[in-house]
Scaffold this motif. Structure first.
Motif, mmCIF file in Angstrom:
data_model
loop_
_atom_site.group_PDB
_atom_site.id
_atom_site.type_symbol
_atom_site.label_atom_id
_atom_site.label_comp_id
_atom_site.label_asym_id
_atom_site.label_seq_id
_atom_site.Cartn_x
_atom_site.Cartn_y
_atom_site.Cartn_z
ATOM 1 N N ALA A 1 -6.643 -8.728 -2.194
ATOM 2 C CA ALA A 1 -6.821 -7.709 -2.003
ATOM 3 C C ALA A 1 -6.821 -6.887 -3.018
ATOM 4 C CB ALA A 1 -6.171 -6.849 -1.137
ATOM 5 N N ASP B 1 -9.802 -7.716 -5.850
ATOM 6 C CA ASP B 1 -10.971 -7.332 -5.604
ATOM 7 C C ASP B 1 -11.268 -5.471 -5.255
ATOM 8 O OD1 ASP B 1 -11.846 -9.537 -4.312
ATOM 9 O OD2 ASP B 1 -11.167 -9.722 -2.419
ATOM 10 N N ALA C 1 -2.956 -5.854 4.037
ATOM 11 C CA ALA C 1 -4.522 -6.144 2.409
ATOM 12 C C ALA C 1 -4.812 -4.788 2.121
ATOM 13 C CB ALA C 1 -4.920 -7.437 2.430
ATOM 14 N N ILE C 2 -5.031 -4.431 3.338
ATOM 15 C CA ILE C 2 -6.346 -3.086 2.943
ATOM 16 C C ILE C 2 -5.366 -1.970 2.486
ATOM 17 C CG2 ILE C 2 -7.357 -1.547 4.579
ATOM 18 C CD1 ILE C 2 -8.762 -4.352 4.755
ATOM 19 N N LYS D 1 -5.627 -2.207 -0.888
ATOM 20 C CA LYS D 1 -6.299 -2.150 -1.724
ATOM 21 C C LYS D 1 -6.644 0.086 -2.265
ATOM 22 C CE LYS D 1 -10.387 -3.766 -0.903
ATOM 23 N NZ LYS D 1 -11.621 -4.912 -0.303
ATOM 24 N N SER E 1 -2.964 -12.999 -0.287
ATOM 25 C CA SER E 1 -3.815 -11.922 0.394
ATOM 26 C C SER E 1 -3.525 -10.609 -0.102
ATOM 27 C CB SER E 1 -3.388 -11.838 1.890
ATOM 28 O OG SER E 1 -4.143 -10.993 2.840
ATOM 29 N N ARG E 2 -2.174 -10.709 -0.762
ATOM 30 C CA ARG E 2 -1.976 -9.173 -1.793
ATOM 31 C C ARG E 2 -3.002 -9.232 -2.496
ATOM 32 N NH1 ARG E 2 4.606 -8.152 -0.291
ATOM 33 N NH2 ARG E 2 4.969 -7.721 2.047
#
Length: 303
Positions: free
Chosen positions: A155, A158, A106-107, A110, A151-152
């Motif tokens: 992210a 966000d 997920a990071i 982003k 989750s993907r």
């Protein structure tokens, strides 16, 4: 469509961001479907704009193919981001770019959102395949769990909402890997999370295309891959079904391969004159790649 020239280095003085440009197009007429030929480098993108299309898509399959590689997750985030920069620097129309599965967790997703937006992409397509991914119309692909797909997407949303404005298209390949019903449910979830548009990959019939449009709200993309699993319907029919974007991911790559093979065969025959019918006039080549605009700008700074 009439040919039109583009600035040598694209439209670097946009009054609106690429994402805003794209949203303007998407919201212009709610019932209008936009045709979107897919590019893979600066030249192919310039040709799309020159032909009069209002947007284009950077096809991951075609980018890999232009490097002589299959679309099997071999290209890195940085290779794809650099190609985004190459394309957006020479066109004025919005570019949507293939972001595969976000290139990690997920990071990483982003980071991909921030990087693509900074590179000038108006939108991106984020999918739920297991890494390394594969072309959606080939065998051997798999999708992550619904939880990881969520989750993907969370992210990505966000990152967009934190300031990296970009149009997010949520893609699912679950139709071939789990069930068509699971693909529809994932598309609905992506919209609930904040995706701007959805894309269910590889419906196998007009009925499945209709089911997708009937059961999932929001804007939808359809992939028109010649020879693939999804039937190629006329644009008017796709618009009637309710699609907003119709992407043609391999039309330019495939036609360019054929043109090069024909030209190479003519050269190989030992008759150079046989090549001429397959060529664009040299003056047109010079104009398309930017010599005319370059010379015009050079006069301004002539010593």
């Amino acid at each position: 469509m009439s040919a039109q020239s583009a600035p040598l280095f694209g439209n670097v003085s946009r009054s609106r961001t690429p994402a805003q440009q794209l949203r303007d197009l998407l919201q212009r007429n709610p019932d209008e479907m936009l045709l979107m030929p897919c590019c893979y480098d600066g030249l192919s993108a310039k040709l799309v704009e020159r032909a009069g299309f209002e947007l284009t898509f950077m096809s991951g399959f075609s980018v890999a193919g232009s490097k002589g590689l299959p679309d099997t997750g071999l290209l890195s985030y940085e290779e794809m981001r650099q190609r985004v920069t190459e394309i957006t620097s020479v066109i004025s129309i919005p570019l949507i770019a293939d972001a595969d599965g976000g290139y990690g967790n997920a990071i990483n997703v982003k980071r991909t959102i921030h990087g693509y937006a900074a590179a000038g992409a108006a939108g991106l397509l984020l999918e739920d395949q297991v890494l390394p991914k594969r072309c959606g119309h080939t065998r051997g692909k798999a999708v992550v769990s619904r939880e990881e797909a969520i989750s993907r997407m969370q992210a990505a949303v966000d990152a967009r909402d934190a300031g990296s404005d970009i149009v997010i298209i949520g893609r699912t390949d679950a139709a071939a890997c789990v069930s068509f019903e699971e693909a529809l449910e994932r598309a609905r979830i992506f919209l609930e999370l904040g995706a701007d548009m959805t894309f269910v990959e590889a419906p196998r019939s007009e009925r499945e295309l209709a089911m997708y449009c009937e059961s999932v709200g929001g804007m939808k993309l359809v992939n028109c891959l010649e020879g693939g699993d999804t039937p190629i319907l006329p644009p008017q029919r796709l618009e009637e079904l309710g699609f907003k974007l119709a992407a043609y991911p391999l039309s330019l790559l495939s036609s360019s391969i054929k043109a090069m093979e024909v030209t190479l065969a003519a050269l190989r025959s030992g008759d150079p004159a046989g090549v001429e019918p397959h060529l664009v006039p040299f003056e047109d080549v010079r104009s398309i790649v930017g010599f005319d605009e370059y010379d015009k700008q050079q006069q301004r700074y002539k010593v």
